[in-house]
Design a protein around this motif. Structure first.
Motif, PDB file in Angstrom:
ATOM      1  N   ASN A   6       0.660  -1.189   0.017  1.00  0.00           N
ATOM      2  CA  ASN A   6      -0.028  -0.159  -0.076  1.00  0.00           C
ATOM      3  C   ASN A   6       0.963   1.343  -0.109  1.00  0.00           C
ATOM      4  N   TYR A   7       2.072   1.213   0.838  1.00  0.00           N
ATOM      5  CA  TYR A   7       2.851   2.462   0.784  1.00  0.00           C
ATOM      6  C   TYR A   7       3.634   2.416  -0.317  1.00  0.00           C
ATOM      7  N   ASP A   8       4.369   1.365  -1.168  1.00  0.00           N
ATOM      8  CA  ASP A   8       5.298   1.437  -2.138  1.00  0.00           C
ATOM      9  C   ASP A   8       4.705   1.545  -3.428  1.00  0.00           C
ATOM     10  N   THR A   9       4.179   2.915  -3.664  1.00  0.00           N
ATOM     11  CA  THR A   9       3.513   3.251  -4.835  1.00  0.00           C
ATOM     12  C   THR A   9       3.911   3.145  -5.982  1.00  0.00           C
ATOM     13  N   ASP A  10       5.197   3.087  -6.171  1.00  0.00           N
ATOM     14  CA  ASP A  10       5.937   2.923  -7.547  1.00  0.00           C
ATOM     15  C   ASP A  10       6.150   1.489  -7.714  1.00  0.00           C
ATOM     16  N   ARG A  11       6.175   0.438  -6.837  1.00  0.00           N
ATOM     17  CA  ARG A  11       6.341  -0.872  -6.966  1.00  0.00           C
ATOM     18  C   ARG A  11       7.820  -1.092  -7.127  1.00  0.00           C
ATOM     19  N   ASP A  12       8.781  -0.256  -6.387  1.00  0.00           N
ATOM     20  CA  ASP A  12      10.146  -0.622  -6.703  1.00  0.00           C
ATOM     21  C   ASP A  12      10.597  -1.441  -5.289  1.00  0.00           C
ATOM     22  N   ASN A  13       9.793  -1.955  -4.567  1.00  0.00           N
ATOM     23  CA  ASN A  13      10.108  -2.726  -3.233  1.00  0.00           C
ATOM     24  C   ASN A  13      11.048  -1.782  -2.402  1.00  0.00           C
ATOM     25  N   LYS A  14      10.795  -0.372  -2.582  1.00  0.00           N
ATOM     26  CA  LYS A  14      11.181   0.400  -1.562  1.00  0.00           C
ATOM     27  C   LYS A  14      10.202   1.308  -1.271  1.00  0.00           C
ATOM     28  N   ILE A  15      10.447   2.018   0.021  1.00  0.00           N
ATOM     29  CA  ILE A  15       9.473   2.987   0.453  1.00  0.00           C
ATOM     30  C   ILE A  15      10.486   4.295   0.456  1.00  0.00           C
ATOM     31  N   THR A  16       9.992   5.402  -0.092  1.00  0.00           N
ATOM     32  CA  THR A  16      10.720   6.757  -0.345  1.00  0.00           C
ATOM     33  C   THR A  16      10.168   7.666   0.772  1.00  0.00           C
ATOM     34  N   GLU A  17      11.125   8.908   0.916  1.00  0.00           N
ATOM     35  CA  GLU A  17      10.750   9.612   1.846  1.00  0.00           C
ATOM     36  C   GLU A  17       9.328  10.390   1.545  1.00  0.00           C
ATOM     37  N   PRO A  18       9.100  10.609   0.314  1.00  0.00           N
ATOM     38  CA  PRO A  18       7.962  11.101   0.088  1.00  0.00           C
ATOM     39  C   PRO A  18       6.457  10.043   0.359  1.00  0.00           C
ATOM     40  N   GLU A  19       6.766   8.855   0.298  1.00  0.00           N
ATOM     41  CA  GLU A  19       6.073   7.767   0.633  1.00  0.00           C
ATOM     42  C   GLU A  19       5.785   7.878   1.840  1.00  0.00           C
ATOM     43  N   VAL A  20       6.776   7.785   2.672  1.00  0.00           N
ATOM     44  CA  VAL A  20       6.913   7.988   4.004  1.00  0.00           C
ATOM     45  C   VAL A  20       5.928   9.147   4.643  1.00  0.00           C
ATOM     46  N   ARG A  21       5.891  10.124   4.074  1.00  0.00           N
ATOM     47  CA  ARG A  21       5.176  11.343   4.414  1.00  0.00           C
ATOM     48  C   ARG A  21       3.599  10.942   4.110  1.00  0.00           C
ATOM     49  N   LEU A  22       3.608  10.417   3.194  1.00  0.00           N
ATOM     50  CA  LEU A  22       2.135   9.918   3.048  1.00  0.00           C
ATOM     51  C   LEU A  22       1.644   8.836   3.874  1.00  0.00           C
ATOM     52  N   ILE A  23       2.727   7.998   4.415  1.00  0.00           N
ATOM     53  CA  ILE A  23       2.267   6.976   5.663  1.00  0.00           C
ATOM     54  C   ILE A  23       1.910   7.703   6.634  1.00  0.00           C
ATOM     55  N   ILE A  24       2.690   8.712   6.986  1.00  0.00           N
ATOM     56  CA  ILE A  24       2.373   9.411   8.437  1.00  0.00           C
ATOM     57  C   ILE A  24       1.055  10.384   8.139  1.00  0.00           C
ATOM     58  N   GLN A  25       0.844  10.941   7.053  1.00  0.00           N
ATOM     59  CA  GLN A  25      -0.520  11.680   6.967  1.00  0.00           C
ATOM     60  C   GLN A  25      -1.697  10.451   7.111  1.00  0.00           C
ATOM     61  N   ARG A  26      -1.493   9.544   6.286  1.00  0.00           N
ATOM     62  CA  ARG A  26      -2.659   8.486   6.423  1.00  0.00           C
ATOM     63  C   ARG A  26      -2.913   8.034   7.998  1.00  0.00           C
ATOM     64  N   SER A  27      -1.777   7.737   8.621  1.00  0.00           N
ATOM     65  CA  SER A  27      -1.862   7.059   9.854  1.00  0.00           C
ATOM     66  C   SER A  27      -2.776   8.312  10.649  1.00  0.00           C
ATOM     67  N   LEU A  28      -2.181   9.500  10.694  1.00  0.00           N
ATOM     68  CA  LEU A  28      -2.671  10.626  11.261  1.00  0.00           C
ATOM     69  C   LEU A  28      -4.193  10.762  11.076  1.00  0.00           C
ATOM     70  N   GLN A  29      -4.320  10.659   9.831  1.00  0.00           N
ATOM     71  CA  GLN A  29      -5.881  10.651   9.347  1.00  0.00           C
ATOM     72  C   GLN A  29      -6.826   9.678  10.108  1.00  0.00           C
ATOM     73  N   ARG A  30      -6.085   8.258   9.916  1.00  0.00           N
ATOM     74  CA  ARG A  30      -6.797   7.046  10.560  1.00  0.00           C
ATOM     75  C   ARG A  30      -7.023   7.535  12.194  1.00  0.00           C
ATOM     76  N   ASP A  31      -5.932   7.841  12.779  1.00  0.00           N
ATOM     77  CA  ASP A  31      -6.196   8.244  14.250  1.00  0.00           C
ATOM     78  C   ASP A  31      -6.972   9.136  14.508  1.00  0.00           C
ATOM     79  N   ALA A  32      -7.122  10.006  13.931  1.00  0.00           N
ATOM     80  CA  ALA A  32      -7.953  11.084  14.208  1.00  0.00           C
ATOM     81  C   ALA A  32      -9.693  10.450  13.901  1.00  0.00           C
ATOM     82  N   GLN A  33      -9.897   9.846  12.972  1.00  0.00           N
ATOM     83  CA  GLN A  33     -11.055   9.356  12.328  1.00  0.00           C
ATOM     84  C   GLN A  33     -11.361   8.407  13.574  1.00  0.00           C
ATOM     85  N   GLU A  34     -10.494   7.508  14.152  1.00  0.00           N
ATOM     86  CA  GLU A  34     -10.744   6.530  15.255  1.00  0.00           C
ATOM     87  C   GLU A  34     -11.158   7.280  16.602  1.00  0.00           C
TER      88      GLU A  34
END
Length: 289
Positions: free
Chosen positions: A92-120
């Motif tokens: 889900n996090y590896d948006t470009d499917r290169d078997n690596k999660i990059t810094e922009p993808e990490v930012r997206l992870i954090i953003q999604r996590s914060l949104q999920r926590d807020a929703q919960e």
């Protein structure tokens, strides 16, 4: 994360499986339900607090998650089953499917996590508020009751209109009720308590002020909501207050003379127990809904 700011699949798997290692106390590479439920307790979960769901709610959700993870339905979450979830999360996090999660993808992870926590948190708060009454709802309820008393529709409740709260006059319809004069005195005392300017009428300002006063008194835990338990306690307190008032309004009963001792030394029969005090009229102001 390596020097390039990337997280490989292997590193991600190793990091995410640390929780599995902590829960697997007997080190058999599988989690029983009892082991898995430890995820709801510190240090793997935050301690109880105002924005944290109750422990039983967390355990209920954990049991459902356990069932989802136990894909082969053998009653355990095996390492392979847990790793399958981690790989799916990585994808889900590896948006470009290169078997690596990059810094922009990490930012997206954090953003999604914060949104999920807020929703919960919002969902937990919504669940907590179910069945609770807000101040505005309480005032609206009291105003609706006042509107029912306002028979001439002038926006005020006069003394005669309010006396409906005392119930029917003495007669067949007043069976098991206190004498009407006593009920009338109780109702008039409540009326006087609400009638702040003593003009013999209850206007919207006075009714709202009294509703606010009631709300603050009923709200025992001061969370700005009224629960069924708080309503029940308030009703019990109001009933005790009315019973005490009745004692002051009713004339004292004369003492009954003791019966003479009959001849032969036998004690006199005990007097019949007094009948319970008649009740109040239904709807007499109790200070709660």
């Amino acid at each position: 994360m390596n020097k390039k700011g990337e997280v490989t699949r292997a590193d991600f798997l190793k990091y995410r499986m640390k929780s599995f290692e902590q829960l697997d106390t007997d080190k058999d590479n599988k989690l029983s339900l009892d082991e898995f439920l430890k995820v709801t307790e510190p240090p793997l979960a935050p301690p109880d607090g105002p924005n944290v769901p109750p422990i039983e709610e967390r355990k209920t959700r954990a049991r459902a998650e356990f069932q989802n993870l136990d894909t082969n339905r053998d009653g355990f979450v095996e390492r392979a089953e847990a790793e399958a979830l981690v790989h799916s999360e990585f994808n889900n996090y590896d948006t470009d499917r290169d078997n690596k999660i990059t810094e922009p993808e990490v930012r997206l992870i954090i953003q999604r996590s914060l949104q999920r926590d807020a929703q919960e948190r919002q969902q937990a708060e919504a669940r907590r508020r179910q069945g609770l009454m807000t101040l505005n709802e309480f005032i609206d309820m009291q105003m609706r009751s006042a509107d029912q008393l306002d028979k001439n529709n002038d926006g005020k409740v006069n003394q005669q209109e309010y006396l409906v709260m005392a119930g029917p006059a003495d007669g067949p319809q007043a069976k098991n009720l206190l004498p009407f004069d006593l009920r009338k005195q109780i109702a008039l005392r409540k009326f006087a308590e609400i009638d702040l300017n003593k003009d013999g009428q209850l206007d919207r300002v006075e009714l709202t002020a009294y509703a606010l006063k009631q709300f603050l008194e009923i709200d025992g835990n001061k969370d700005r909501f009224l629960s069924e338990d708080e309503f029940k306690k308030a009703q019990e307190a109001e009933a005790a207050k009315v019973r005490a008032l009745i004692q002051t309004l009713q004339p004292a009963q004369p003492a009954q003379p003791r019966p003479a001792q009959p001849r032969g030394g036998q004690p006199a029969p005990a007097p019949a127990p007094a009948a319970p005090a008649p009740g109040l009229a239904p709807g007499l102001p109790q200070g709660t809904r």
